[in-house]
Design a protein around this motif. Structure first.
Motif, mmCIF file in Angstrom:
data_model
loop_
_atom_site.group_PDB
_atom_site.id
_atom_site.type_symbol
_atom_site.label_atom_id
_atom_site.label_comp_id
_atom_site.label_asym_id
_atom_site.label_seq_id
_atom_site.Cartn_x
_atom_site.Cartn_y
_atom_site.Cartn_z
ATOM 1 N N GLU A 65 70.908 5.211 -104.051
ATOM 2 C CA GLU A 65 70.774 6.501 -103.159
ATOM 3 C C GLU A 65 72.243 7.033 -103.033
ATOM 4 O OE1 GLU A 65 68.024 7.972 -101.996
ATOM 5 O OE2 GLU A 65 66.935 6.938 -103.515
ATOM 6 N N ILE A 66 73.252 5.823 -102.525
ATOM 7 C CA ILE A 66 74.638 6.452 -102.133
ATOM 8 C C ILE A 66 75.415 6.977 -103.336
ATOM 9 C CG2 ILE A 66 76.881 5.361 -101.642
ATOM 10 C CD1 ILE A 66 75.065 3.359 -100.046
ATOM 11 N N VAL A 67 75.197 6.416 -104.606
ATOM 12 C CA VAL A 67 75.563 7.114 -105.873
ATOM 13 C C VAL A 67 75.265 8.436 -105.899
ATOM 14 C CG1 VAL A 67 75.757 7.029 -108.356
ATOM 15 C CG2 VAL A 67 76.150 5.027 -106.977
ATOM 16 N N LEU A 68 73.826 8.665 -105.705
ATOM 17 C CA LEU A 68 73.316 10.205 -105.936
ATOM 18 C C LEU A 68 73.714 11.206 -104.975
ATOM 19 C CD1 LEU A 68 69.606 8.964 -107.002
ATOM 20 C CD2 LEU A 68 71.454 10.496 -108.411
ATOM 21 N N TRP A 69 73.967 10.434 -103.605
ATOM 22 C CA TRP A 69 74.547 11.052 -102.715
ATOM 23 C C TRP A 69 75.907 11.744 -102.881
ATOM 24 C CZ3 TRP A 69 78.354 8.963 -98.902
ATOM 25 C CH2 TRP A 69 78.784 9.956 -98.040
ATOM 26 N N SER A 70 76.857 10.967 -103.582
ATOM 27 C CA SER A 70 78.026 11.190 -103.859
ATOM 28 C C SER A 70 78.300 12.013 -104.947
ATOM 29 C CB SER A 70 79.051 9.974 -103.760
ATOM 30 O OG SER A 70 78.214 9.056 -104.861
ATOM 31 N N ALA A 71 77.181 12.116 -105.813
ATOM 32 C CA ALA A 71 77.435 12.625 -107.507
ATOM 33 C C ALA A 71 78.017 14.006 -107.488
ATOM 34 C CB ALA A 71 76.027 12.262 -107.847
ATOM 35 N N GLY A 72 77.439 14.871 -106.287
ATOM 36 C CA GLY A 72 77.680 16.295 -106.584
ATOM 37 C C GLY A 72 77.279 16.721 -107.672
ATOM 38 N N LEU A 73 77.996 17.599 -108.497
ATOM 39 C CA LEU A 73 77.757 18.347 -109.718
ATOM 40 C C LEU A 73 77.917 17.450 -111.002
ATOM 41 C CD1 LEU A 73 78.534 22.041 -108.919
ATOM 42 C CD2 LEU A 73 76.380 20.621 -108.769
ATOM 43 N N HIS A 74 78.478 16.264 -110.887
ATOM 44 C CA HIS A 74 78.833 15.183 -111.780
ATOM 45 C C HIS A 74 77.782 14.610 -112.473
ATOM 46 C CE1 HIS A 74 82.336 15.332 -109.142
ATOM 47 N NE2 HIS A 74 83.096 15.479 -110.293
ATOM 48 N N LEU A 75 77.532 15.275 -113.590
ATOM 49 C CA LEU A 75 76.243 14.773 -114.381
ATOM 50 C C LEU A 75 76.121 13.294 -114.627
ATOM 51 C CD1 LEU A 75 73.625 16.266 -115.132
ATOM 52 C CD2 LEU A 75 74.400 16.895 -117.468
ATOM 53 N N TRP A 76 77.238 12.600 -115.215
ATOM 54 C CA TRP A 76 77.165 11.353 -115.547
ATOM 55 C C TRP A 76 77.018 10.485 -114.227
ATOM 56 C CZ3 TRP A 76 76.101 9.202 -120.017
ATOM 57 C CH2 TRP A 76 76.314 9.912 -120.925
#
Length: 454
Positions: free
Chosen positions: A292-303
């Motif tokens: 969930e933290i990774v997805l929260w911080s992902a923004g528009l970075h697809l990988w």
């Protein structure tokens, strides 16, 4: 004759009911990865209402599942299964014919109202012998996981090729196929068997709900499915915004599911064989929080999104496998069916809250708030679960008793004195004994020999 080999009737019952259950689950799950993208074209659609359309299915399931399980004892298993599938098909047709988000919400509510899971498991119990019932129910559990993976891939492919309306028409056809299988392939049961291992016992809810270990596990399945549904509100549009067209999402789900299924097996073996259930359980919650933290911080970075999705489904699939096992281990002897019924209700309440909350949060402030809230839910779940004890590594058995054995007042104590037996409940009116055993120290055959010696 090998008494542990499934008969033709048992095989038909297992494959037939497993397929019926899978067809219905396929219809439920195919909608998840596409509703938040393609559903926005519906009249009156908003992120909050899309979330409601996802979640209302779970609310209807939670309301009707336990009552329908009890009703099937009176009206019969097959009539209730057929009736539930008809309601599910009707909801699918309504969703297929509407151009409004409110029509889809109504259709999804009707889909959820066709709650047949408890009746399916009860009919499977009627049609299989004690020594083969665990294998039959394990097949249902495996089919659930495989169906989820297939739905994640098929949903985007069908919707991109034919549209959202066609997807709902296809789901209706799947429900009708389930009815045909129920009537023509699944055998008829000669009698209803009250099996507390798979059925709900009236008046037993207080005993199960008062168990603190089971309460923590029920909270766990609630959180797990709340995280799943809220993620599917935010994840598809997030991938679109990051540059991955909705038509390509199935590739992400396919790779993710293949990797996670392959990785699940070692963790389950470690948890069960090495008896490290709590360690694996707590580790999965930690990975879910990290996802969930990774997805929260992902923004528009697809990988970065791909990494978050992979972490999420790795932990999710392990949890889906070990949570029912934990419920079985912690349930009091003779109350496993009731415990599993309450567990399923918690699961569907998680679907309801996750979908609705995720939609509202997404509309309020976008995907970031959805995943940040998911991380918060994971943290609360971790804190609650940290107080779980290591579960007893036991399995549940139901032993059929002869009339003479039922009259033996010392039977319960004699069974309790056997090595590996941790709990015994004799129910004379059912001519049954419910036993919890350590399978490394004893087994069904040894206990049946003891009973037969009477």
């Amino acid at each position: 004759m090998n008494d542990n080999k499934m008969t033709g009737t048992e095989l038909r019952a297992t494959w037939g009911l497993g397929t019926v259950f899978s067809l219905r689950m396929l219809g439920m799950f195919m909608v998840l990865p596409v509703l938040t993208t393609y559903g926005m074209a519906l009249q009156g659609a908003s992120e909050a209402l899309i979330g409601l359309a996802i979640g209302i299915y779970g609310l209807a399931q939670a309301v009707f599942q336990l009552p329908f399980g009890l009703i099937s004892d009176r009206v019969g298993r097959k009539p209730l299964i057929v009736g539930g599938l008809l309601v599910f098909a009707l909801g699918s047709v309504i969703a297929a014919m509407t151009d409004s988000i409110w029509g889809v919400i109504l259709g999804r509510a009707l889909q959820g109202s066709g709650a047949i899971a408890a009746a399916v498991m009860a009919l499977l119990s009627d049609l299989t012998r004690e020594q083969n019932r665990t294998k039959a129910m394990a097949f249902i559990g495996i089919s659930f996981g495989v169906t989820f993976a297939i739905a994640m891939v098929l949903g985007p492919i069908i919707t991109h090729a034919l549209g959202l309306h066609a997807l709902f028409w296809g789901i209706a056809i799947l429900a009708l196929m389930g009815i045909v299988l129920t009537l023509l392939v699944v055998p008829n049961a000669d009698a209803h068997i009250l099996n507390r291992e798979s059925g709900i016992v009236k008046g037993s809810f207080a005993k199960v709900l008062g168990n603190p270990q089971l309460l923590k596990l029920n909270f766990g399945i609630f959180c797990l499915h709340a995280l799943l549904m809220s993620s599917f509100v935010a994840l598809p549009p997030m991938m679109v915004n990051a540059g991955l067209p909705a038509a390509e999402h199935w590739k992400v789900y396919l790779v993710t599911m293949l990797i996670s299924f392959a990785a699940v097996v070692p963790f389950i073996i470690y948890a069960e064989v090495k008896r490290q259930m709590k360690r694996v359980f707590m580790g999965c919650i930690t990975v879910l929080m990290l996802a969930e933290i990774v997805l929260w911080s992902a923004g528009l970075h697809l990988w970065t999104i791909f990494i978050g999705v992979q972490l999420f489904f790795l932990a999710f699939n392990v949890m889906e496998a070990i949570l029912p096992s934990l419920i079985s281990k912690e349930a009091p002897a003779g109350y496993k069916g009731t415990a599993m019924g309450i567990y399923s209700t918690g699961q569907f309440l998680g679907v309801a809250v996750g979908g609705s909350l995720g939609g509202w949060l997404f509309q309020l402030s976008g995907a970031g708030l959805v995943f940040l809230t998911g991380a918060g839910i994971s943290l609360i779940w971790w804190l609650v679960s940290s107080r779980l004890r290591e579960p007893p590594y036991v399995s549940s058995l139901r032993l059929t008793l002869s009339a003479l054995a039922v009259k033996d007042g010392g039977l319960e104590q004699r069974l309790k004195s056997q090595p590996g037996v941790t709990e015994v409940v004799v129910v004379p009116e059912e001519q049954s004994a419910y036993v919890k055993i350590d399978t490394k120290r004893t087994n069904r055959i040894e206990l049946e020999r003891l009973v037969d010696a009477l």
